[in-house]
Design a protein around this motif. Structure first.
Motif, PDB file in Angstrom:
ATOM      1  N   ASN A 132       0.860  -1.174   0.000  1.00 34.47           N
ATOM      2  CA  ASN A 132       0.000   0.000   0.000  1.00 34.47           C
ATOM      3  C   ASN A 132       0.906   1.237   0.000  1.00 34.47           C
ATOM      4  O   ASN A 132       1.709   1.421   0.917  1.00 34.47           O
ATOM      5  CB  ASN A 132      -0.888  -0.013   1.248  1.00 34.47           C
ATOM      6  N   PRO A 133       0.810   2.114  -1.018  1.00 37.77           N
ATOM      7  CA  PRO A 133       1.748   3.235  -1.117  1.00 37.77           C
ATOM      8  C   PRO A 133       1.612   4.279  -0.002  1.00 37.77           C
ATOM      9  O   PRO A 133       2.594   4.932   0.342  1.00 37.77           O
ATOM     10  CB  PRO A 133       1.438   3.853  -2.472  1.00 37.77           C
ATOM     11  N   THR A 134       0.441   4.443   0.577  1.00 39.70           N
ATOM     12  CA  THR A 134       0.283   5.458   1.619  1.00 39.70           C
ATOM     13  C   THR A 134       0.757   4.969   2.981  1.00 39.70           C
ATOM     14  O   THR A 134       1.423   5.709   3.709  1.00 39.70           O
ATOM     15  CB  THR A 134      -1.185   5.915   1.724  1.00 39.70           C
ATOM     16  N   THR A 135       0.409   3.737   3.341  1.00 40.89           N
ATOM     17  CA  THR A 135       0.800   3.218   4.655  1.00 40.89           C
ATOM     18  C   THR A 135       2.058   2.361   4.592  1.00 40.89           C
ATOM     19  O   THR A 135       2.608   2.006   5.629  1.00 40.89           O
ATOM     20  CB  THR A 135      -0.327   2.365   5.251  1.00 40.89           C
ATOM     21  N   ARG A 136       2.487   2.016   3.404  1.00 48.69           N
ATOM     22  CA  ARG A 136       3.643   1.135   3.170  1.00 48.69           C
ATOM     23  C   ARG A 136       3.482  -0.231   3.839  1.00 48.69           C
ATOM     24  O   ARG A 136       4.452  -0.910   4.147  1.00 48.69           O
ATOM     25  CB  ARG A 136       4.938   1.794   3.603  1.00 48.69           C
ATOM     26  N   GLN A 137       2.227  -0.620   4.024  1.00 49.05           N
ATOM     27  CA  GLN A 137       1.935  -1.918   4.609  1.00 49.05           C
ATOM     28  C   GLN A 137       1.985  -2.979   3.507  1.00 49.05           C
ATOM     29  O   GLN A 137       1.426  -2.794   2.438  1.00 49.05           O
ATOM     30  CB  GLN A 137       0.550  -1.906   5.253  1.00 49.05           C
TER      31      GLN A 137
END
Length: 59
Positions: free
Chosen positions: A31-36
């Motif tokens: 996930n690009p926003t949370t880097r999860q």
């Protein structure tokens, strides 16, 4: 048609194209926003490849 694809057979319609079920492998998505990182499970995907005759008609 559905039954044949469920059994893993390739369906070819002359002058139209080919339908085939392919297996996509398991992969890791980020996930690009949370880097999860998330694990995306493998899945079956229906693919279609048009015939050359059909491709030429659309050119």
């Amino acid at each position: 048609m559905t039954r044949q694809l469920e059994e893993g057979n390739v369906i070819s319609i002359q002058g139209f194209g080919t339908f085939e079920v392919k297996k996509k492998a398991e992969r890791i998505s980020v996930n690009p926003t949370t880097r999860q990182r998330m694990l995306v499970p493998p899945k079956l995907v229906l693919t279609y490849k048009p015939s050359t005759l059909l491709k030429d008609k659309f050119k």
